[in-house]
Design a protein around this motif. Sequence first.
Motif, mmCIF file in Angstrom:
data_model
loop_
_atom_site.group_PDB
_atom_site.id
_atom_site.type_symbol
_atom_site.label_atom_id
_atom_site.label_comp_id
_atom_site.label_asym_id
_atom_site.label_seq_id
_atom_site.Cartn_x
_atom_site.Cartn_y
_atom_site.Cartn_z
ATOM 1 N N LEU A 183 0.886 -1.083 0.005
ATOM 2 C CA LEU A 183 0.050 -0.003 0.085
ATOM 3 C C LEU A 183 1.071 0.985 -0.029
ATOM 4 C CD1 LEU A 183 -2.559 -1.206 2.916
ATOM 5 C CD2 LEU A 183 -3.108 -0.632 0.296
ATOM 6 N N PRO A 184 0.276 2.439 -0.532
ATOM 7 C CA PRO A 184 1.244 3.602 -0.731
ATOM 8 C C PRO A 184 0.989 4.141 0.743
ATOM 9 C CG PRO A 184 -0.930 4.044 -1.720
ATOM 10 C CD PRO A 184 -0.780 2.169 -1.365
ATOM 11 N N ALA A 185 1.868 5.205 0.943
ATOM 12 C CA ALA A 185 1.608 6.151 2.040
ATOM 13 C C ALA A 185 0.740 6.879 1.927
ATOM 14 C CB ALA A 185 3.127 6.594 2.644
ATOM 15 N N PHE A 186 -0.228 7.214 2.758
ATOM 16 C CA PHE A 186 -1.237 8.418 2.688
ATOM 17 C C PHE A 186 -1.078 9.493 3.419
ATOM 18 C CE2 PHE A 186 -3.221 4.219 1.914
ATOM 19 C CZ PHE A 186 -3.990 4.359 0.757
ATOM 20 N N ALA A 187 -1.457 10.759 3.138
ATOM 21 C CA ALA A 187 -1.439 11.871 3.817
ATOM 22 C C ALA A 187 -2.742 12.692 3.588
ATOM 23 C CB ALA A 187 -0.214 12.712 3.245
ATOM 24 N N ALA A 218 0.733 9.865 -0.567
ATOM 25 C CA ALA A 218 1.558 11.098 -0.295
ATOM 26 C C ALA A 218 1.863 11.547 -1.531
ATOM 27 C CB ALA A 218 2.459 10.516 0.810
ATOM 28 N N SER A 219 2.283 10.797 -2.640
ATOM 29 C CA SER A 219 3.006 11.158 -3.756
ATOM 30 C C SER A 219 1.970 11.957 -4.617
ATOM 31 C CB SER A 219 3.794 10.110 -4.261
ATOM 32 O OG SER A 219 2.882 8.998 -4.756
ATOM 33 N N ALA A 220 0.505 11.776 -4.524
ATOM 34 C CA ALA A 220 -0.385 11.981 -5.500
ATOM 35 C C ALA A 220 -0.322 13.707 -5.306
ATOM 36 C CB ALA A 220 -1.618 11.681 -5.152
#
Length: 431
Positions: A6-10, A429-431
């Motif tokens: 899973l990606p990191a979320f922010a 987080a990278s979006a």
Amino acid sequence: MSALDLPAFAEAARLRPVSVVQPGSTLPRAPYAAAETDVRGPAAQASLSSGSSVFRATWERGVVALEITTTAGTTRHVSRRHGRVSDVTSLAVSLTGPTVTAFVRTGSGASWTARAIVDLTQHESAPDVHDEGWLAGLAGDGDRAGTFGQLGLRDVRAVSRADGAAYHDDGRVLLTATSAGPAGFRSAHNSVWSFDPETLELAHRADLFFRRPERPGVFGDHASHLLLDDGEWLVAASTWGDFDRHTHPRVTTTLARLGGPAAPDGIRILDTTPLALPTAGLESVGRWDPHLVRTAEGWLVAFVSARRFFSFHPALAAGPDLDRLSLRSAARDRTATEGPILHRLGEQWRVLASDGRDNPRGRRAAYPVFDLDFVEQGAVRADYPSNIPWPTLITTPSGPMLIGFDGTPAGGPLLGYGTHGDLVVQRPASA
């Protein structure tokens, strides 16, 4: 897909729909109602009544008061610290469980602030507001009257199909939430919302109230899961609607059937049966937060079990049907972990949960990912707001999204715990 895939979320956005009268609603046959009036002069009032009972909010000479009329007469209640206010533009009275509250607004676009509050359980000759006979006579006096809305949203989950897939309605995701009231557990109720993951538009869709198998009346039970199983809607809920740590320290889970196939809307009052979640071998005084999926082998039900109020941890039941469940596993090393959600990551079922800050060291403020035996597999990397935000993962055309909530209060300093929170939207987080 494992937890580490899973990606990191922010945090990307926060939403906070606050209403005393839910826009477009009517008075429910449930003790979660409100009336509002627009202030046009030096005095105003709004009231809710049934039979000889009248709950009236007044504003006159700069003072907000609650007048409670029962068979014993009328009492007047004014907060010495919060009762004085000028330039009032709107006045409202709400009934949320046994709590009556007077709210005001003081300008265009201003939020509602509570200025007086009464607990009817402490009031001589107060009616049983959960009684359906009493509720049948409920009426409102003001410019608007209808179902009480919410001061915030918590316990947010995606509405799903029985196989665990999120239910989509015309491109929108449906969510259930606990609509926060002004006085904690008993003043909250269950609601359904539609959410557009692209525009972030959040729209109220339904309010769900419940009858219990063991006692008469209508209650605002919440912390629920709504799912579509073979064309029929089921809702599993936690019986917080009459919880009191001292006088009624009991929470369990119920199951209601709503029919189908259309998703519920409007005001629904539902008959329930017990959802008997097994706790053999556990020291358990309460169960809440049920989340259900049906697999090829049968049902899985994640839930929370409490050793005492409030020391609690997630557990998992399994069985061929919902009447024949047995305890499979439990995360006994946790003391403040809740909001368990069964989620398929790749080919494996996992339990996602939320570790509160009152857990032992090393298990705080995180979203652990467990296998079905509660062996920790990792964690969802994401911002962790205040309170104990549940980790709801949804898939959108533009990628995954994590939806939760926080502990931000509303309604002003007169009110205590339970008016939270913001709906917190997180993206990769990278979006």
